[in-house]
Design a protein around this motif. Structure first.
Motif, PDB file in Angstrom:
ATOM      1  N   SER A 161      26.491  96.192 -37.261  1.00 11.27           N
ATOM      2  CA  SER A 161      26.960  96.106 -35.759  1.00 11.27           C
ATOM      3  C   SER A 161      27.165  94.782 -35.349  1.00 11.27           C
ATOM      4  N   LEU A 162      27.872  94.621 -34.149  1.00 15.30           N
ATOM      5  CA  LEU A 162      28.386  93.295 -33.660  1.00 15.30           C
ATOM      6  C   LEU A 162      27.105  92.343 -33.731  1.00 15.30           C
ATOM      7  N   GLN A 163      25.898  92.913 -33.544  1.00 15.57           N
ATOM      8  CA  GLN A 163      24.797  91.750 -33.258  1.00 15.57           C
ATOM      9  C   GLN A 163      24.413  91.280 -34.805  1.00 15.57           C
ATOM     10  N   ASP A 164      24.682  92.262 -35.838  1.00 20.22           N
ATOM     11  CA  ASP A 164      24.629  91.844 -37.157  1.00 20.22           C
ATOM     12  C   ASP A 164      25.295  90.870 -37.513  1.00 20.22           C
ATOM     13  N   ILE A 165      26.753  91.027 -37.194  1.00 21.76           N
ATOM     14  CA  ILE A 165      27.788  90.059 -37.545  1.00 21.76           C
ATOM     15  C   ILE A 165      27.662  88.635 -36.825  1.00 21.76           C
ATOM     16  N   ALA A 166      27.261  88.639 -35.600  1.00 22.36           N
ATOM     17  CA  ALA A 166      26.926  87.523 -34.687  1.00 22.36           C
ATOM     18  C   ALA A 166      25.712  86.802 -35.242  1.00 22.36           C
ATOM     19  N   GLU A 167      24.725  87.336 -35.722  1.00 29.50           N
ATOM     20  CA  GLU A 167      23.835  86.583 -36.080  1.00 29.50           C
ATOM     21  C   GLU A 167      23.869  86.041 -37.599  1.00 29.50           C
TER      22      GLU A 167
END
Length: 256
Positions: free
Chosen positions: A205-211
């Motif tokens: 997810s975008l959250q995974d990538i951002a983290e």
């Protein structure tokens, strides 16, 4: 007509300028115009990327002009001159003139030698790859070019070759080049692809990538949405107005 693709892959440390691309994945260069004979090549390149990467590129390019022992991909000595035609945030336009001495020459010189007139070229540099795309007649014999380059390729370089049945991207109806996007949007797209965001099923997810990358999720989402919107609008525009789209960058070959 058919597209022939030569891809030269560089190991870290094999070439000072390509090292800059390897260290900066969002740095991208493409030819705007190019002309070659079997001995000399004149070209204009557009280079885009983050300012820090462009600063490294500027330093490397300045060093090439001072170096007296430059080598081409085939091992020939190179006489290289350049001039910066345009410099602005996120973008450089570079004119260069390059000549190679006797011995095994690089791809554009060999194609000019073996095929003479009637070929068009495009070149791209990103990460560890230097890609030459050649538009030529279906019957064009590229085996001599490949064999000669492959026999004499410098240490730290590897070569691959592909024939494309059709010739995509030469009609002016293609999608935007990476230089059409701001560096931060290009980075967001690259991360989304690398992390499998567009895969089915989605890998991250975008959250995974951002983290993982230390970027606020909202920032990554904004940049990715902006990039996708820009690409979609450009795609629809070129689809409607293909006759007015910019022609593909051109390179002509001429034998002595």
């Amino acid at each position: 007509m058919r597209e022939f693709v030569f891809t030269v892959t560089y190991k870290q440390g094999a070439d000072d300028l390509m090292d800059v691309f390897i260290s900066n994945p969002d740095l991208y260069a493409r030819t705007l115009s190019c002309y070659a004979t079997p001995r000399t090549m004149w070209r204009v390149d557009e280079v885009s990327g983050p300012e820090a990467a462009l600063a490294e590129y500027d330093t490397a390019v300045a060093g090439l002009s001072r170096c007296s022992n430059l080598r081409g991909m085939g091992g020939c000595e190179i006489d290289w001159q350049h001039e910066v035609l345009e410099e602005r945030p996120g973008r450089r336009v570079i004119y260069s003139k390059q000549s190679e001495d006797g011995g095994c020459r690089s791809i554009p010189y060999l194609v000019a030698h073996y095929l003479s007139d009637g070929v068009l070229f495009r070149a791209e540099q990103q990460r560890d790859e230097y890609v030459w795309r050649i538009l030529a007649a279906d019957s064009a014999a590229m085996s001599d070019v490949y064999d000669e380059i492959d026999r004499h390729l410098r240490d730290g370089l590897s070569l691959s070759f592909d024939r494309v049945e059709r010739a995509p991207g030469w009609t002016g109806h293609s999608t935007p080049a990476p230089t059409d996007l701001p560096a931060e949007q290009r980075t967001a797209l690259r991360l989304a692809v690398e992390y499998g965001y567009y895969e089915q099923p989605r890998q991250h997810s975008l959250q995974d990538i951002a983290e993982a990358e230390g970027i606020p999720t909202s920032t990554l989402q904004y940049r990715l949405n902006a990039a996708e919107g820009r690409l979609a609008r450009r795609f629809l525009q070129t689809d409607r107005d293909g006759d007015r789209a910019d022609p593909a960058p051109r390179m002509t070959g001429q034998s002595d």
